[in-house]
Design a protein around this motif. Structure first.
Motif, PDB file in Angstrom:
ATOM      1  N   SER A 132      44.594  38.131  23.085  1.00 46.77           N
ATOM      2  CA  SER A 132      43.643  38.042  24.186  1.00 46.77           C
ATOM      3  C   SER A 132      43.805  36.680  24.850  1.00 46.77           C
ATOM      4  O   SER A 132      44.606  35.858  24.420  1.00 46.77           O
ATOM      5  N   GLY A 133      43.038  36.453  25.916  1.00 44.94           N
ATOM      6  CA  GLY A 133      43.072  35.163  26.579  1.00 44.94           C
ATOM      7  C   GLY A 133      43.824  35.155  27.889  1.00 44.94           C
ATOM      8  O   GLY A 133      43.995  34.110  28.503  1.00 44.94           O
ATOM      9  N   ARG A 134      44.279  36.320  28.331  1.00 44.72           N
ATOM     10  CA  ARG A 134      45.052  36.373  29.571  1.00 44.72           C
ATOM     11  C   ARG A 134      44.305  37.053  30.724  1.00 44.72           C
ATOM     12  O   ARG A 134      44.877  37.293  31.764  1.00 44.72           O
ATOM     13  N   GLY A 135      43.046  37.380  30.544  1.00 42.81           N
ATOM     14  CA  GLY A 135      42.292  38.157  31.521  1.00 42.81           C
ATOM     15  C   GLY A 135      42.300  37.582  32.915  1.00 42.81           C
ATOM     16  O   GLY A 135      42.627  38.264  33.892  1.00 42.81           O
ATOM     17  N   LEU A 136      41.942  36.312  33.060  1.00 41.06           N
ATOM     18  CA  LEU A 136      41.892  35.718  34.393  1.00 41.06           C
ATOM     19  C   LEU A 136      43.289  35.493  34.970  1.00 41.06           C
ATOM     20  O   LEU A 136      43.463  35.503  36.188  1.00 41.06           O
ATOM     21  N   ARG A 137      44.273  35.340  34.109  1.00 45.05           N
ATOM     22  CA  ARG A 137      45.661  35.262  34.602  1.00 45.05           C
ATOM     23  C   ARG A 137      46.074  36.607  35.203  1.00 45.05           C
ATOM     24  O   ARG A 137      46.748  36.661  36.228  1.00 45.05           O
ATOM     25  N   LEU A 138      45.650  37.711  34.562  1.00 50.03           N
ATOM     26  CA  LEU A 138      45.933  39.036  35.106  1.00 50.03           C
ATOM     27  C   LEU A 138      45.206  39.237  36.437  1.00 50.03           C
ATOM     28  O   LEU A 138      45.767  39.797  37.373  1.00 50.03           O
ATOM     29  N   VAL A 139      43.953  38.784  36.508  1.00 47.07           N
ATOM     30  CA  VAL A 139      43.191  38.871  37.760  1.00 47.07           C
ATOM     31  C   VAL A 139      43.950  38.134  38.855  1.00 47.07           C
ATOM     32  O   VAL A 139      44.121  38.638  39.968  1.00 47.07           O
ATOM     33  N   GLU A 140      44.435  36.952  38.541  1.00 42.49           N
ATOM     34  CA  GLU A 140      45.191  36.148  39.499  1.00 42.49           C
ATOM     35  C   GLU A 140      46.474  36.848  39.951  1.00 42.49           C
ATOM     36  O   GLU A 140      46.830  36.825  41.129  1.00 42.49           O
ATOM     37  N   CYS A 141      47.150  37.508  39.014  1.00 42.41           N
ATOM     38  CA  CYS A 141      48.421  38.174  39.328  1.00 42.41           C
ATOM     39  C   CYS A 141      48.255  39.479  40.102  1.00 42.41           C
ATOM     40  O   CYS A 141      49.072  39.793  40.964  1.00 42.41           O
ATOM     41  N   PHE A 142      47.226  40.252  39.797  1.00 41.93           N
ATOM     42  CA  PHE A 142      47.090  41.587  40.376  1.00 41.93           C
ATOM     43  C   PHE A 142      46.215  41.636  41.623  1.00 41.93           C
ATOM     44  O   PHE A 142      46.248  42.617  42.352  1.00 41.93           O
ATOM     45  N   SER A 143      45.428  40.594  41.878  1.00 40.23           N
ATOM     46  CA  SER A 143      44.623  40.567  43.099  1.00 40.23           C
ATOM     47  C   SER A 143      45.291  39.632  44.098  1.00 40.23           C
ATOM     48  O   SER A 143      46.188  38.872  43.743  1.00 40.23           O
ATOM     49  N   ASP A 144      44.855  39.703  45.338  1.00 39.61           N
ATOM     50  CA  ASP A 144      45.396  38.813  46.359  1.00 39.61           C
ATOM     51  C   ASP A 144      44.680  37.471  46.382  1.00 39.61           C
ATOM     52  O   ASP A 144      45.222  36.487  46.868  1.00 39.61           O
ATOM     53  N   ASP A 145      43.459  37.452  45.863  1.00 43.53           N
ATOM     54  CA  ASP A 145      42.682  36.216  45.793  1.00 43.53           C
ATOM     55  C   ASP A 145      41.520  36.460  44.842  1.00 43.53           C
ATOM     56  O   ASP A 145      41.120  37.608  44.634  1.00 43.53           O
ATOM     57  N   TRP A 146      40.992  35.407  44.252  1.00 43.12           N
ATOM     58  CA  TRP A 146      39.807  35.540  43.423  1.00 43.12           C
ATOM     59  C   TRP A 146      39.068  34.218  43.418  1.00 43.12           C
ATOM     60  O   TRP A 146      39.617  33.173  43.776  1.00 43.12           O
ATOM     61  N   GLY A 147      37.807  34.259  43.046  1.00 40.61           N
ATOM     62  CA  GLY A 147      36.997  33.058  42.993  1.00 40.61           C
ATOM     63  C   GLY A 147      35.669  33.357  42.314  1.00 40.61           C
ATOM     64  O   GLY A 147      35.451  34.454  41.796  1.00 40.61           O
ATOM     65  N   TRP A 148      34.786  32.379  42.361  1.00 42.68           N
ATOM     66  CA  TRP A 148      33.477  32.545  41.722  1.00 42.68           C
ATOM     67  C   TRP A 148      32.495  31.578  42.342  1.00 42.68           C
ATOM     68  O   TRP A 148      32.885  30.635  43.043  1.00 42.68           O
ATOM     69  N   ARG A 149      31.219  31.824  42.082  1.00 41.16           N
ATOM     70  CA  ARG A 149      30.175  30.865  42.453  1.00 41.16           C
ATOM     71  C   ARG A 149      28.936  31.126  41.619  1.00 41.16           C
ATOM     72  O   ARG A 149      28.678  32.235  41.188  1.00 41.16           O
ATOM     73  N   ARG A 150      28.190  30.048  41.396  1.00 39.06           N
ATOM     74  CA  ARG A 150      26.889  30.163  40.716  1.00 39.06           C
ATOM     75  C   ARG A 150      25.869  30.734  41.685  1.00 39.06           C
ATOM     76  O   ARG A 150      25.941  30.477  42.882  1.00 39.06           O
ATOM     77  N   LEU A 151      24.925  31.484  41.147  1.00 38.52           N
ATOM     78  CA  LEU A 151      23.821  31.970  41.962  1.00 38.52           C
ATOM     79  C   LEU A 151      22.858  30.823  42.194  1.00 38.52           C
ATOM     80  O   LEU A 151      22.765  29.896  41.390  1.00 38.52           O
ATOM     81  N   ARG A 152      22.133  30.882  43.294  1.00 38.31           N
ATOM     82  CA  ARG A 152      21.189  29.824  43.636  1.00 38.31           C
ATOM     83  C   ARG A 152      19.768  30.356  43.606  1.00 38.31           C
ATOM     84  O   ARG A 152      19.535  31.553  43.560  1.00 38.31           O
ATOM     85  N   GLY A 153      18.819  29.433  43.687  1.00 43.10           N
ATOM     86  CA  GLY A 153      17.413  29.822  43.739  1.00 43.10           C
ATOM     87  C   GLY A 153      16.924  30.335  42.396  1.00 43.10           C
ATOM     88  O   GLY A 153      17.307  29.821  41.350  1.00 43.10           O
ATOM     89  N   ARG A 154      16.105  31.365  42.431  1.00 44.18           N
ATOM     90  CA  ARG A 154      15.535  31.909  41.197  1.00 44.18           C
ATOM     91  C   ARG A 154      16.534  32.735  40.400  1.00 44.18           C
ATOM     92  O   ARG A 154      16.342  32.955  39.217  1.00 44.18           O
ATOM     93  N   SER A 155      17.590  33.190  41.042  1.00 49.06           N
ATOM     94  CA  SER A 155      18.607  33.977  40.345  1.00 49.06           C
ATOM     95  C   SER A 155      19.429  33.065  39.459  1.00 49.06           C
ATOM     96  O   SER A 155      19.777  31.952  39.843  1.00 49.06           O
ATOM     97  N   ARG A 156      19.724  33.550  38.268  1.00 51.70           N
ATOM     98  CA  ARG A 156      20.569  32.801  37.342  1.00 51.70           C
ATOM     99  C   ARG A 156      21.862  33.561  37.149  1.00 51.70           C
ATOM    100  O   ARG A 156      21.901  34.765  37.261  1.00 51.70           O
TER     101      ARG A 156
END
Length: 173
Positions: A132-156
């Motif tokens: 295991s340990g290759r999940g985000l590498r696979l996401v990077e390879c098979f998608s055209d772009d990827w990213g993330w962000r924290r939720l703001r406000g009352r949402s966690r």
């Protein structure tokens, strides 16, 4: 069973969204229990949704990425072992669930997974013999772009997204 949806689209926000929200013509979401069987449920939901949008030819790549994002959320995003969670999304409190949303716009498909952790997703440096340990590498390879962000406000929590070009031409930015 999923629903037509815009909530994650709104939470992701214009600055982070790899598609213009005004151009989205398809959006569907499903709430997932933080349990191992949710990975299969997410793939099944993805298959049905892409088929209904006439994008079935993209299923293999999108399903692999969805599987990896949901698995990553299960392993690192729920804050305790998935086996300790009650079955069914209704048994969960507040933001303590996973959500998958698929959105389609001109020339682009976006999948977003929400989990209750605010920790950034980090691609691991997996040993070549590791299972295991290759999940985000696979996401990077098979998608055209990827990213993330924290939720703001009352949402966690956070949103992790991946986008796919659905036509041979570049997407409009």
């Amino acid at each position: 069973m999923g629903t037509e949806a815009t909530p994650l689209l709104e939470e992701l926000g214009h600055d982070y969204l790899p598609v213009d929200p005004r151009s989205v013509f398809g959006s569907a979401a499903i709430t997932l229990s933080p349990r191992p069987e949710s990975v299969r449920q997410a793939r099944d939901f993805t298959r049905r949704t892409l088929h209904s949008w006439r994008l079935a030819e993209h299923f293999d790549s999108v399903a692999l990425v969805v599987s990896e994002l949901v698995t990553n959320a299960l392993r690192h995003g729920v804050g305790r072992p998935a086996a300790d969670w009650p079955a069914g999304p209704r048994a969960l409190r507040g933001d303590s669930y996973l959500k998958l949303q698929l959105m389609c716009g001109p020339a682009r498909l976006v999948c977003v997974v929400r989990d209750p952790s605010e920790a950034p997703p980090r691609p691991a440096e997996a040993d070549s013999s590791a299972e295991s340990g290759r999940g985000l590498r696979l996401v990077e390879c098979f998608s055209d772009d990827w990213g993330w962000r924290r939720l703001r406000g009352r949402s966690r929590g956070k949103l992790v997204w991946a986008s796919f070009l659905t036509e041979d031409r570049p997407a409009d930015d």
